[in-house]
Design a protein around this motif. Sequence first.
Motif, PDB file in Angstrom:
ATOM      1  N   GLU A 188      35.172  39.541  69.800  1.00  0.00           N
ATOM      2  CA  GLU A 188      35.168  40.122  68.852  1.00  0.00           C
ATOM      3  C   GLU A 188      33.472  40.213  68.456  1.00  0.00           C
ATOM      4  N   ASP A 193      39.267  43.263  63.343  1.00  0.00           N
ATOM      5  CA  ASP A 193      39.540  42.340  64.529  1.00  0.00           C
ATOM      6  C   ASP A 193      39.964  42.915  65.576  1.00  0.00           C
ATOM      7  N   CYS A 194      40.324  42.274  67.313  1.00  0.00           N
ATOM      8  CA  CYS A 194      41.141  42.852  68.210  1.00  0.00           C
ATOM      9  C   CYS A 194      42.348  42.374  67.501  1.00  0.00           C
ATOM     10  N   PRO A 195      42.961  43.347  68.053  1.00  0.00           N
ATOM     11  CA  PRO A 195      44.750  42.837  67.893  1.00  0.00           C
ATOM     12  C   PRO A 195      44.745  41.685  68.538  1.00  0.00           C
ATOM     13  N   LYS A 196      45.696  41.328  68.365  1.00  0.00           N
ATOM     14  CA  LYS A 196      46.229  40.299  68.270  1.00  0.00           C
ATOM     15  C   LYS A 196      46.742  39.341  70.250  1.00  0.00           C
ATOM     16  N   SER A 197      48.142  40.756  69.891  1.00  0.00           N
ATOM     17  CA  SER A 197      49.345  41.274  70.512  1.00  0.00           C
ATOM     18  C   SER A 197      49.365  42.632  71.596  1.00  0.00           C
ATOM     19  N   CYS A 255      36.005  45.474  67.476  1.00  0.00           N
ATOM     20  CA  CYS A 255      36.298  45.328  68.436  1.00  0.00           C
ATOM     21  C   CYS A 255      35.625  45.592  69.769  1.00  0.00           C
ATOM     22  N   TYR A 269      45.653  40.198  77.214  1.00  0.00           N
ATOM     23  CA  TYR A 269      45.462  41.134  75.596  1.00  0.00           C
ATOM     24  C   TYR A 269      44.784  40.731  74.924  1.00  0.00           C
ATOM     25  N   PRO A 270      44.221  41.740  73.945  1.00  0.00           N
ATOM     26  CA  PRO A 270      43.388  42.722  74.559  1.00  0.00           C
ATOM     27  C   PRO A 270      41.906  42.253  75.516  1.00  0.00           C
ATOM     28  N   THR A 324      35.989  48.836  68.254  1.00  0.00           N
ATOM     29  CA  THR A 324      36.765  49.926  66.871  1.00  0.00           C
ATOM     30  C   THR A 324      36.800  49.156  66.177  1.00  0.00           C
ATOM     31  N   TRP A 343      35.704  46.990  72.751  1.00  0.00           N
ATOM     32  CA  TRP A 343      36.584  46.968  74.470  1.00  0.00           C
ATOM     33  C   TRP A 343      35.750  47.275  75.773  1.00  0.00           C
TER      34      TRP A 343
END
Length: 143
Positions: free
Chosen positions: A118, A138-142, A101, A113-114, A135, A103
């Motif tokens: 990816e 996968d990127c956080p979903k919420s 992910c 967000y975020p 990181t 950022w």
Amino acid sequence: MKRLVLLAALVLVATCQTVYQCPKDGRVFKCSSEPKEVCGIKTVHGEQVKETFVNSCQACSLGKVDFTVEGKCENYLAEAEFCPPSYKDVNACTEQFQPQCAWFNQSVKCLVYPCAIEVQNRCYGCIIKNVLFTTEGDCPKSV
């Protein structure tokens, strides 16, 4: 949807960067004590070691760190692997698949967000303009 979020993020990109490369020639600096806290990053045995300093000059003095990022280290995700300035000069990345992910820095104003995208691997993330760190996974979903 991911493409729409990426497009919105890229349209809103500003030109400022929050990363400062420390000189590598071992110079000793005369530094002020004016506070502008930074997270100093040094790579030791392949791992990033992070420490908060009063300012970039003090962090870079005597080779304490390789580069700095604006703000205290604890203001970032603990698992953040910051992109060294040298990654911005990379022209090609390996095709290795190790999802990351990536950022964006604060100059990118995201609508949701975020504030991240990816990517296939760390290299692909770090060569994107205004990506500050990656990181694993996968990127956080919420939130």
